[in-house]
Every structure is written in structure tokens, then in C-alpha cells.
Design a protein around this motif. Sequence first.
Motif, mmCIF file in Angstrom:
data_model
loop_
_atom_site.group_PDB
_atom_site.id
_atom_site.type_symbol
_atom_site.label_atom_id
_atom_site.label_comp_id
_atom_site.label_asym_id
_atom_site.label_seq_id
_atom_site.Cartn_x
_atom_site.Cartn_y
_atom_site.Cartn_z
ATOM 1 N N LEU A 54 0.845 -1.101 0.004
ATOM 2 C CA LEU A 54 -0.137 0.024 -0.020
ATOM 3 C C LEU A 54 0.963 1.407 0.058
ATOM 4 O O LEU A 54 2.178 1.236 0.472
ATOM 5 N N LEU A 76 -2.177 5.309 2.448
ATOM 6 C CA LEU A 76 -3.378 4.084 2.524
ATOM 7 C C LEU A 76 -2.979 3.198 3.714
ATOM 8 O O LEU A 76 -3.934 2.632 4.418
ATOM 9 N N ARG A 77 -1.446 3.024 3.910
ATOM 10 C CA ARG A 77 -0.971 2.177 4.936
ATOM 11 C C ARG A 77 -1.414 2.862 6.311
ATOM 12 O O ARG A 77 -1.856 2.024 7.296
#
Length: 245
Positions: A18, A22-23
Motif C-alpha cells: 500500500l 493508505l497504509r
Amino acid sequence: MRPPAQGDLLFDRELADLSRELRWREWMGRVEAAIFASQTPVPRENLSLLVGETCRLDELIADIQHELADRPYELAFVAGGWRHRTRPRFADAIRASGAAGGEGALKALSQTEHLVVTAIAYLQPVTRRDLSRLIGKEISRDIFARLKRLGLIGAGPRSPAPGAPLTYVTTKLFLEIFGLGSLRDLPDIEALEEAGLLARRAEQEEQPAIGEEFDRVLGIIPDDEQEEGEAPPHAGGQDSDDDRL
């Protein structure tokens, strides 16, 4: 920290596929979901199992707290872990709905019981005799029995005083109900230290005004009259091995 279970081997903590943003969002979701699902405060070491090695957990939790700023609940560090907690300004609405939860135990306390459990929190481990002398009146065994039934106090180590009387300490449930991360979060602890109330010795000298000073610091005035339904005070001197619930 617990050893990884078999299912943990398939759990992707790092999320290397990711993007950074997003992570981070996924880690935030995992941490909040774990706290939301737990009935007890979640320790930091448990939450660290959900995120990658490079994740700064304190910053992650701060971001979650920021997002919850407009919500009626928040993430709070209580009793050594993180939990969801409703904000104080909604306390009346929660009580009106009958969904007070742990606050029911606190609301059920008499003024004397509230004073006793607060004194134990500051002075633990402490004997019944020391508490009676501190507060300025004999404290019935029934009060200690009721606080134990409510889960707010438990038995501590035996006192080194003659007769090895039983001592009392507060519990993790006490921290949860009072919304404290640890005993160091008790209010005005510095004032109590300055007043000499935390520097107890096994053999204390008589301090006639200590009960009034303790009340002043805590802002609590103990009942002058015996609580309705309370058993007569113990008519004895020093605690002994039979001073147990």
C-alpha cells in the motif's frame, strides 16, 4: 507480549503493497477496531501487534483522537490501556438512558464509601486502623466488604505493624470507573505529598487535624452521622489477623 498464534503468520502487519497514506489509514482502522471491540482497556503492546515495525503508535492514536474530536466519544488511556469513552458533557444523557454501565457502581457509593476508596487509592497499601485514624472516625468492616463486592478494592500485603494487619489496595476496575490511566493520574497528588499524607510510617504519630486536611485537599467532607444500615463500628484497638473480610 504473547507469542504469535498460527493465524498471526498470515497477518500482514507491514502492508508494504500500500501507499504510505493508505497504509497509515489501514493501521488507524485496525487500532480503533481493536479498541472498539474490547470490553477492557487494550494495552499498548497488544495494539503494536496490528501495525508495522516503523509505525509510531503514539502519533497514530493522536490522529484517531483528532478525527474523533467532534464525536460524543473519545479514545482515552485508562487502567494501563486504551479504550473508547464517552465525553463528560454527555454524562447526563447517558444516565437518563439507563446505560451508565460502570458509573452505576460509583453512583451507588455513599459519601463515606467514596471517601474511603479515595483514601485507599492515595495511601495504599493501608490498614483499616490507619484509615480510621486518618479520617477521624472508626470505619466499619461492612464498608470494606461492600467496596470489595463492587470490585473497587482488594486485599493488599500484610502490614509490617504488630499483628500483621490486613491492608487494602484499589483494583484495575477502580481505575476504569474513575477514568484514570494509573494511580499517578489521581488529582492533587502533589498537594497530598506536600501535606505529608503520602509519607506514612508504620508507626504514625497522632495528627488531630489530619482528617480535616485530607478532606480539604480532596474536597470531600465525610458524613458526621453513621450511614443508614451500617453495622456498628468495631469497638477495638489495633487490627489483628482476624481483621479480614
